[in-house]
Design a protein around this motif. Sequence first.
Motif, PDB file in Angstrom:
ATOM      1  N   THR A   2       0.813  -1.195   0.000  1.00  0.00           N
ATOM      2  CA  THR A   2       0.000   0.000   0.000  1.00  0.00           C
ATOM      3  C   THR A   2       0.858   1.262   0.000  1.00  0.00           C
ATOM      4  OG1 THR A   2      -1.421  -1.298   1.452  1.00  0.00           O
ATOM      5  CG2 THR A   2      -2.044   0.956   1.061  1.00  0.00           C
ATOM      6  N   ASN A   3       1.833   1.328   0.866  1.00  0.00           N
ATOM      7  CA  ASN A   3       2.731   2.480   0.972  1.00  0.00           C
ATOM      8  C   ASN A   3       4.166   1.987   0.921  1.00  0.00           C
ATOM      9  OD1 ASN A   3       0.611   4.251   1.367  1.00  0.00           O
ATOM     10  ND2 ASN A   3       0.664   4.072   3.579  1.00  0.00           N
ATOM     11  N   PRO A   4       5.097   2.851   0.553  1.00  0.00           N
ATOM     12  CA  PRO A   4       6.492   2.418   0.566  1.00  0.00           C
ATOM     13  C   PRO A   4       6.947   2.117   1.991  1.00  0.00           C
ATOM     14  CG  PRO A   4       6.321   4.757   0.050  1.00  0.00           C
ATOM     15  CD  PRO A   4       4.929   4.216   0.120  1.00  0.00           C
ATOM     16  N   THR A   5       7.850   1.150   2.102  1.00  0.00           N
ATOM     17  CA  THR A   5       8.348   0.811   3.428  1.00  0.00           C
ATOM     18  C   THR A   5       9.291   1.894   3.915  1.00  0.00           C
ATOM     19  OG1 THR A   5      10.133  -0.466   2.473  1.00  0.00           O
ATOM     20  CG2 THR A   5       8.146  -1.675   3.051  1.00  0.00           C
ATOM     21  N   THR A   6       9.392   2.006   5.230  1.00  0.00           N
ATOM     22  CA  THR A   6      10.234   3.050   5.799  1.00  0.00           C
ATOM     23  C   THR A   6      11.320   2.501   6.709  1.00  0.00           C
ATOM     24  OG1 THR A   6       8.701   3.328   7.642  1.00  0.00           O
ATOM     25  CG2 THR A   6       8.392   4.764   5.743  1.00  0.00           C
ATOM     26  N   THR A   7      11.200   1.263   7.126  1.00  0.00           N
ATOM     27  CA  THR A   7      12.171   0.722   8.066  1.00  0.00           C
ATOM     28  C   THR A   7      12.324  -0.777   7.841  1.00  0.00           C
ATOM     29  OG1 THR A   7      12.767   0.610  10.402  1.00  0.00           O
ATOM     30  CG2 THR A   7      10.431   0.402   9.893  1.00  0.00           C
ATOM     31  N   SER A   8      13.524  -1.284   8.074  1.00  0.00           N
ATOM     32  CA  SER A   8      13.741  -2.709   7.870  1.00  0.00           C
ATOM     33  C   SER A   8      14.782  -3.240   8.834  1.00  0.00           C
ATOM     34  CB  SER A   8      14.164  -2.989   6.426  1.00  0.00           C
ATOM     35  OG  SER A   8      15.394  -2.366   6.156  1.00  0.00           O
ATOM     36  N   ALA A   9      14.817  -4.561   8.948  1.00  0.00           N
ATOM     37  CA  ALA A   9      15.810  -5.250   9.778  1.00  0.00           C
ATOM     38  C   ALA A   9      16.042  -6.614   9.165  1.00  0.00           C
ATOM     39  CB  ALA A   9      15.316  -5.389  11.210  1.00  0.00           C
ATOM     40  N   ALA A  10      17.235  -7.154   9.384  1.00  0.00           N
ATOM     41  CA  ALA A  10      17.561  -8.484   8.890  1.00  0.00           C
ATOM     42  C   ALA A  10      18.327  -9.240   9.961  1.00  0.00           C
ATOM     43  CB  ALA A  10      18.381  -8.389   7.614  1.00  0.00           C
ATOM     44  N   THR A  45       3.571 -11.438   2.851  1.00  0.00           N
ATOM     45  CA  THR A  45       3.072 -10.067   2.961  1.00  0.00           C
ATOM     46  C   THR A  45       2.090  -9.993   4.122  1.00  0.00           C
ATOM     47  OG1 THR A  45       3.320  -9.722   0.590  1.00  0.00           O
ATOM     48  CG2 THR A  45       1.875  -8.191   1.766  1.00  0.00           C
ATOM     49  N   PHE A  46       2.384  -9.086   5.049  1.00  0.00           N
ATOM     50  CA  PHE A  46       1.515  -8.855   6.203  1.00  0.00           C
ATOM     51  C   PHE A  46       0.734  -7.568   5.944  1.00  0.00           C
ATOM     52  CE2 PHE A  46       4.997 -11.430   7.709  1.00  0.00           C
ATOM     53  CZ  PHE A  46       4.385 -12.348   8.549  1.00  0.00           C
ATOM     54  N   PRO A  47      -0.587  -7.660   5.772  1.00  0.00           N
ATOM     55  CA  PRO A  47      -1.388  -6.463   5.502  1.00  0.00           C
ATOM     56  C   PRO A  47      -1.295  -5.446   6.637  1.00  0.00           C
ATOM     57  CG  PRO A  47      -2.682  -8.458   5.162  1.00  0.00           C
ATOM     58  CD  PRO A  47      -1.401  -8.869   5.829  1.00  0.00           C
ATOM     59  N   LYS A  48      -1.424  -4.187   6.269  1.00  0.00           N
ATOM     60  CA  LYS A  48      -1.309  -3.106   7.255  1.00  0.00           C
ATOM     61  C   LYS A  48      -2.361  -3.202   8.351  1.00  0.00           C
ATOM     62  CE  LYS A  48      -4.083   0.278   4.748  1.00  0.00           C
ATOM     63  NZ  LYS A  48      -4.077   1.646   4.248  1.00  0.00           N
ATOM     64  N   ASP A  49      -3.477  -3.887   8.064  1.00  0.00           N
ATOM     65  CA  ASP A  49      -4.558  -3.990   9.042  1.00  0.00           C
ATOM     66  C   ASP A  49      -4.700  -5.398   9.619  1.00  0.00           C
ATOM     67  OD1 ASP A  49      -5.416  -5.177   6.715  1.00  0.00           O
ATOM     68  OD2 ASP A  49      -7.309  -4.073   6.599  1.00  0.00           O
ATOM     69  N   ALA A  50      -3.638  -6.215   9.512  1.00  0.00           N
ATOM     70  CA  ALA A  50      -3.700  -7.584  10.025  1.00  0.00           C
ATOM     71  C   ALA A  50      -3.952  -7.588  11.530  1.00  0.00           C
ATOM     72  CB  ALA A  50      -2.400  -8.316   9.712  1.00  0.00           C
ATOM     73  N   ARG A  51      -4.832  -8.460  11.955  1.00  0.00           N
ATOM     74  CA  ARG A  51      -5.158  -8.631  13.385  1.00  0.00           C
ATOM     75  C   ARG A  51      -5.552  -7.316  14.062  1.00  0.00           C
ATOM     76  NH1 ARG A  51      -4.082 -13.617  15.669  1.00  0.00           N
ATOM     77  NH2 ARG A  51      -2.980 -15.027  14.291  1.00  0.00           N
ATOM     78  N   GLY A  52      -6.280  -6.497  13.342  1.00  0.00           N
ATOM     79  CA  GLY A  52      -6.789  -5.257  13.917  1.00  0.00           C
ATOM     80  C   GLY A  52      -5.796  -4.114  13.974  1.00  0.00           C
ATOM     81  N   ALA A  53      -4.615  -4.301  13.403  1.00  0.00           N
ATOM     82  CA  ALA A  53      -3.602  -3.236  13.409  1.00  0.00           C
ATOM     83  C   ALA A  53      -4.000  -2.116  12.459  1.00  0.00           C
ATOM     84  CB  ALA A  53      -2.241  -3.805  13.006  1.00  0.00           C
ATOM     85  N   ASP A  54      -3.296  -1.014  12.556  1.00  0.00           N
ATOM     86  CA  ASP A  54      -3.550   0.122  11.671  1.00  0.00           C
ATOM     87  C   ASP A  54      -2.218   0.780  11.324  1.00  0.00           C
ATOM     88  OD1 ASP A  54      -4.857   2.044  10.167  1.00  0.00           O
ATOM     89  OD2 ASP A  54      -5.272   3.319  11.900  1.00  0.00           O
ATOM     90  N   PHE A  55      -1.376   0.047  10.585  1.00  0.00           N
ATOM     91  CA  PHE A  55      -0.079   0.570  10.188  1.00  0.00           C
ATOM     92  C   PHE A  55      -0.193   1.350   8.891  1.00  0.00           C
ATOM     93  CE2 PHE A  55       1.080  -3.293  12.694  1.00  0.00           C
ATOM     94  CZ  PHE A  55       1.720  -2.628  13.734  1.00  0.00           C
ATOM     95  N   PRO A  56       0.790   2.198   8.566  1.00  0.00           N
ATOM     96  CA  PRO A  56       0.722   3.004   7.341  1.00  0.00           C
ATOM     97  C   PRO A  56       0.676   2.176   6.058  1.00  0.00           C
ATOM     98  CG  PRO A  56       2.424   3.864   8.812  1.00  0.00           C
ATOM     99  CD  PRO A  56       1.947   2.565   9.395  1.00  0.00           C
ATOM    100  N   GLY A  57       1.298   1.002   6.056  1.00  0.00           N
ATOM    101  CA  GLY A  57       1.325   0.173   4.853  1.00  0.00           C
ATOM    102  C   GLY A  57       1.584  -1.281   5.194  1.00  0.00           C
ATOM    103  N   ASP A  58       1.570  -2.107   4.166  1.00  0.00           N
ATOM    104  CA  ASP A  58       1.852  -3.525   4.343  1.00  0.00           C
ATOM    105  C   ASP A  58       3.333  -3.724   4.673  1.00  0.00           C
ATOM    106  OD1 ASP A  58      -0.770  -3.835   3.527  1.00  0.00           O
ATOM    107  OD2 ASP A  58      -0.269  -4.631   1.548  1.00  0.00           O
ATOM    108  N   ALA A  59       3.651  -4.886   5.193  1.00  0.00           N
ATOM    109  CA  ALA A  59       5.039  -5.258   5.469  1.00  0.00           C
ATOM    110  C   ALA A  59       5.333  -6.568   4.742  1.00  0.00           C
ATOM    111  CB  ALA A  59       5.268  -5.434   6.967  1.00  0.00           C
TER     112      ALA A  59
END
Length: 108
Positions: A2-10, A45-59
């Motif tokens: 949905t939106n560009p990602t802003t943060t990552s970790a590996a 892909t984890f949707p931005k609204d998975a399990r009731g969340a409200d993140f800016p975009g998918d992960a």
Amino acid sequence: MTNPTTTSAAASVPTSHGSRYLQQLCKHWAHNLKVEFTADHGTVTFPKDARGADFPGDAVATFDAAADALTVRIDASSPEQLEALKGAVARHLDRFAFREAPLAFDWR
């Protein structure tokens, strides 16, 4: 996404069963998430609204299996989403890797 990602970790998780765990994780999450995988590479892909969340975009979580490690990368839309998914991935991996758990996650 949905939106560009802003943060990552590996993290590179030492295990000789990376391919098995990758496939188990992907099959597990394929029941309710968008998943693509082979024996050596997978994305979830984890949707931005998975399990009731409200993140800016998918992960997206990306998994790459090698002979001696499973590399995990999470690209998230916010630091909070990243932290939540780091915990979810670690918990699920430890569940499938119960003989080796807890696995060592050196997030960077």
